[in-house]
Design an enzyme around this catalytic site. Structure first.
Site, PDB file in Angstrom:
ATOM      1  N   GLU A  48     -55.841 113.462 -26.365  1.00 53.13           N
ATOM      2  CA  GLU A  48     -55.516 113.081 -27.746  1.00 53.13           C
ATOM      3  C   GLU A  48     -54.389 112.052 -27.785  1.00 53.13           C
ATOM      4  O   GLU A  48     -54.428 111.110 -28.575  1.00 53.13           O
ATOM      5  CB  GLU A  48     -55.103 114.312 -28.560  1.00 53.13           C
ATOM      6  CG  GLU A  48     -56.257 115.244 -28.907  1.00 53.13           C
ATOM      7  CD  GLU A  48     -57.305 114.569 -29.770  1.00 53.13           C
ATOM      8  OE1 GLU A  48     -56.927 113.806 -30.665  1.00 53.13           O
ATOM      9  OE2 GLU A  48     -58.499 114.771 -29.520  1.00 53.13           O
ATOM     10  N   CYS A 207     -69.242 105.441 -39.712  1.00 46.79           N
ATOM     11  CA  CYS A 207     -68.436 104.989 -40.847  1.00 46.79           C
ATOM     12  C   CYS A 207     -67.298 104.111 -40.326  1.00 46.79           C
ATOM     13  O   CYS A 207     -66.126 104.430 -40.452  1.00 46.79           O
ATOM     14  CB  CYS A 207     -67.895 106.185 -41.623  1.00 46.79           C
ATOM     15  SG  CYS A 207     -67.253 105.723 -43.240  1.00 46.79           S
ATOM     16  N   CYS A 223     -71.895 110.793 -50.501  1.00 47.42           N
ATOM     17  CA  CYS A 223     -70.810 109.803 -50.446  1.00 47.42           C
ATOM     18  C   CYS A 223     -70.701 109.039 -51.767  1.00 47.42           C
ATOM     19  O   CYS A 223     -71.613 108.306 -52.156  1.00 47.42           O
ATOM     20  CB  CYS A 223     -71.072 108.845 -49.291  1.00 47.42           C
ATOM     21  SG  CYS A 223     -69.832 107.536 -49.176  1.00 47.42           S
TER      22      CYS A 223
END
Ligand code: SF4
Length: 362
Positions: A48, A207, A223
């Site tokens: 991460e 996206c 959406c």
């Protein structure tokens, strides 16, 4: 534009946002990345931190090398800082590496070598922000908590047609609230793993910032931005970040040594650009560099081609100037705390990527 009220996407049930995302991730999301095999907080945390502001393709190169040298949090905590910085060299954003090292030491000294198991405790550790803490807690411990990094902010702001300025902290707090409302209502098994990975995958592969692939989006009919043909209006960010430019003159100062060269390097201060890394002496003008060199050595200065380098908020122009000269070439050491480093020692110290390239090209 006012932000809308609750939408269908926030409802639970099999057809809600969360369950769609989970099913989509399992069938079409990214699988097989080396850090996805593990529920070990050390490995998830490392991935991460590396993935912040760095592309997956680059991390795929660094992650196994880092793990081979530091297989667990204790080995990382015990390592010299220079070795950690050297292995990080080229990934950029070096404050991540310094915090990584500090965090490992805190986990060992304060937590007996085990990462805390909840997001709120993880967030107390150096370099772990709210979204990273949530990712570790969701991936490793199945905590029902949402991540909210830049990609996810973009996805959710489009999904909800969220019209507030995300540069404002109040708007970001609202988005945290909405992200929590979108979570799977009753996650079971590894639902939180698939959901969290699904958010990441949707932002990275569908996206996307420009030209999102709405026709392949699993939540297209939920959406609001898509429904109103306003995808390119979101996310709203009112305050643009102005990139400053900075010019530095680098004295690439070398002298012959057994089997090669020695280079005069100093350590950058603990804050600011390239904090804590090794670097040739830096000057803010051509004139300042000349004045630091003893006048009988000045005619040996060689100006090399300028190198452009981008940082988050800065455009750098690096002017490398080569000097083949011994210790007395710099007047009073230039007032700098420098030392000779052998060329074959460069691989073992932390250097900014463009500096490493310059020195290795000499
Ligand atoms: Fe993003 Fe388009 Fe999917 Fe909306 S429909 S979430 S804009 S990819």
């Amino acid at each position: 534009m006012r932000s809308p009220g609750p939408v269908a996407a926030t409802t639970g049930g099999q057809d809600g946002f969360a369950m769609r995302l989970i099913h989509w991730q399992r069938q079409h999301g990214r699988h097989g990345l080396p850090w996805q095999d593990s529920r070990d907080p050390y490995r998830v945390w490392l991935s991460e931190i590396m993935l912040q502001q760095t592309q997956v393709s680059t991390v795929l190169d660094y992650y196994p090398r880092f793990l081979a040298r530091f297989p667990d949090v204790r080995s990382l905590a015990a390592a010299p800082a220079d070795e950690v910085m050297a292995l990080w060299s080229g990934l950029g954003y070096y404050s991540r590496a310094r915090n990584l090292h500090r965090c490992a030491q805190v986990v060992v000294t304060d937590h007996g070598g085990r990462f805390p198991t909840g997001a709120s405790a993880l967030q107390q550790l150096p370099g772990i922000g709210a979204s990273t803490a949530a990712a570790i807690a969701a991936f490793c411990f199945g905590e029902r908590i949402s991540i909210l990094d830049g990609n996810v902010l973009r996805v959710l702001s489009r999904l909800l047609a969220f019209g507030e300025d995300l540069a404002r902290s109040g708007a970001q707090r609202q988005m945290w609230q909405k992200a929590q409302e979108l979570l799977p209502p009753h996650p079971v098994g590894d639902d939180m793993v698939a959901y969290t990975q699904g958010l990441m995958d949707l932002g990275a592969t569908v996206c996307t910032r420009s030209r999102p692939r709405c026709s392949q989006c699993p939540v297209q009919d939920l959406c609001l931005a898509h429904a109103h043909h306003q995808v390119d209006r979101f996310p709203v960010r009112g305050r643009s970040v102005r990139r400053q430019s900075v010019s530095w003159w680098l004295l690439l100062w070398r002298r012959p040594a057994a089997g090669g060269w020695q280079l005069g390097l100093m350590r950058r201060p603990g804050t600011g650009i390239w904090a804590g890394l090794h670097c040739p002496p830096v000057f803010e003008s051509d004139e300042a560099l000349r004045m630091a060199v003893v006048d009988t050595w000045r005619d040996r200065l060689q100006w090399l081609p300028v190198v452009a380098h981008s940082l988050t908020h800065r455009e750098m122009r690096l002017h490398p100037v080569l000097l083949d000269g011994d210790a007395e070439a710099l007047a009073g050491g230039g007032g700098l705390d420098w030392r000779w480093v052998k060329a074959d020692e460069l691989a073992g110290i932390g250097l900014p990527a463009p500096v490493r390239q310059l020195l290795e090209g000499l």
